[in-house]
Design a protein around this motif. Structure first.
Motif, PDB file in Angstrom:
ATOM      1  N   CYS A  30     -20.670 -31.028  37.713  1.00 58.10           N
ATOM      2  CA  CYS A  30     -19.938 -29.763  37.849  1.00 58.10           C
ATOM      3  C   CYS A  30     -19.449 -29.322  36.470  1.00 58.10           C
ATOM      4  O   CYS A  30     -19.002 -30.136  35.660  1.00 58.10           O
ATOM      5  CB  CYS A  30     -18.774 -29.930  38.809  1.00 58.10           C
ATOM      6  N   ASN A  32     -16.878 -27.533  35.777  1.00 59.23           N
ATOM      7  CA  ASN A  32     -15.420 -27.498  35.697  1.00 59.23           C
ATOM      8  C   ASN A  32     -14.936 -28.773  34.997  1.00 59.23           C
ATOM      9  O   ASN A  32     -15.233 -29.881  35.423  1.00 59.23           O
ATOM     10  CB  ASN A  32     -14.827 -27.397  37.110  1.00 59.23           C
ATOM     11  N   CYS A  35     -13.097 -31.280  37.139  1.00 61.24           N
ATOM     12  CA  CYS A  35     -13.801 -31.785  38.326  1.00 61.24           C
ATOM     13  C   CYS A  35     -14.879 -32.797  37.935  1.00 61.24           C
ATOM     14  O   CYS A  35     -14.779 -33.981  38.245  1.00 61.24           O
ATOM     15  CB  CYS A  35     -14.421 -30.607  39.094  1.00 61.24           C
ATOM     16  N   VAL A  44     -22.488 -23.757  44.806  1.00 60.79           N
ATOM     17  CA  VAL A  44     -21.052 -23.864  44.580  1.00 60.79           C
ATOM     18  C   VAL A  44     -20.629 -25.323  44.720  1.00 60.79           C
ATOM     19  O   VAL A  44     -21.085 -26.034  45.608  1.00 60.79           O
ATOM     20  CB  VAL A  44     -20.285 -22.989  45.599  1.00 60.79           C
ATOM     21  N   CYS A  48     -14.455 -28.509  44.044  1.00 63.78           N
ATOM     22  CA  CYS A  48     -13.493 -27.587  43.435  1.00 63.78           C
ATOM     23  C   CYS A  48     -13.731 -26.124  43.807  1.00 63.78           C
ATOM     24  O   CYS A  48     -12.857 -25.285  43.604  1.00 63.78           O
ATOM     25  CB  CYS A  48     -13.507 -27.738  41.920  1.00 63.78           C
ATOM     26  N   GLN A  50     -15.976 -23.973  42.498  1.00 60.01           N
ATOM     27  CA  GLN A  50     -16.346 -23.105  41.381  1.00 60.01           C
ATOM     28  C   GLN A  50     -17.856 -23.018  41.241  1.00 60.01           C
ATOM     29  O   GLN A  50     -18.588 -23.948  41.578  1.00 60.01           O
ATOM     30  CB  GLN A  50     -15.756 -23.621  40.076  1.00 60.01           C
ATOM     31  N   TYR A  51     -18.313 -21.857  40.717  1.00 55.99           N
ATOM     32  CA  TYR A  51     -19.725 -21.657  40.413  1.00 55.99           C
ATOM     33  C   TYR A  51     -19.815 -20.808  39.161  1.00 55.99           C
ATOM     34  O   TYR A  51     -19.173 -19.759  39.077  1.00 55.99           O
ATOM     35  CB  TYR A  51     -20.450 -20.963  41.570  1.00 55.99           C
ATOM     36  N   GLY A  53     -18.512 -21.171  36.303  1.00 55.27           N
ATOM     37  CA  GLY A  53     -17.252 -21.018  35.580  1.00 55.27           C
ATOM     38  C   GLY A  53     -16.208 -20.156  36.254  1.00 55.27           C
ATOM     39  O   GLY A  53     -15.176 -19.874  35.667  1.00 55.27           O
ATOM     40  N   ARG A  54     -16.428 -19.703  37.473  1.00 59.64           N
ATOM     41  CA  ARG A  54     -15.423 -18.886  38.165  1.00 59.64           C
ATOM     42  C   ARG A  54     -15.189 -19.405  39.570  1.00 59.64           C
ATOM     43  O   ARG A  54     -16.072 -19.994  40.171  1.00 59.64           O
ATOM     44  CB  ARG A  54     -15.794 -17.424  38.174  1.00 59.64           C
ATOM     45  N   GLN A  55     -13.986 -19.164  40.075  1.00 62.74           N
ATOM     46  CA  GLN A  55     -13.604 -19.633  41.402  1.00 62.74           C
ATOM     47  C   GLN A  55     -14.276 -18.760  42.460  1.00 62.74           C
ATOM     48  O   GLN A  55     -14.106 -17.552  42.470  1.00 62.74           O
ATOM     49  CB  GLN A  55     -12.079 -19.572  41.554  1.00 62.74           C
TER      50      GLN A  55
END
Length: 60
Positions: A30, A32, A35, A44, A48, A50-51, A53-55
């Motif tokens: 990942c 993140n 994470c 995704v 966490c 995220q994909y 770099g964004r939630q």
């Protein structure tokens, strides 16, 4: 429809079936920083949420 003229031998049947193999799924880390769990690429992160770099979803 094509129909086999002769019965396929047990040896040939088993030889053909021996080529059926499964492979382990490719896992990536990942992106993140907090994470770093293994996840499938282009999916995704289930840990966490995220994909790229964004939630995207709420973390599980």
């Amino acid at each position: 429809m094509a129909v086999p003229k002769r019965k396929m031998s047990r040896s040939n049947t088993r030889h053909r079936r021996s080529q059926w193999k499964t492979s382990a799924p490719t896992l990536v880390e990942c992106s993140n920083r907090s994470c770093r769990e293994p996840k499938l690429p282009h999916v995704v992160c289930p840990t966490c949420g995220q994909y790229a770099g964004r939630q995207v979803t709420q973390p599980a």
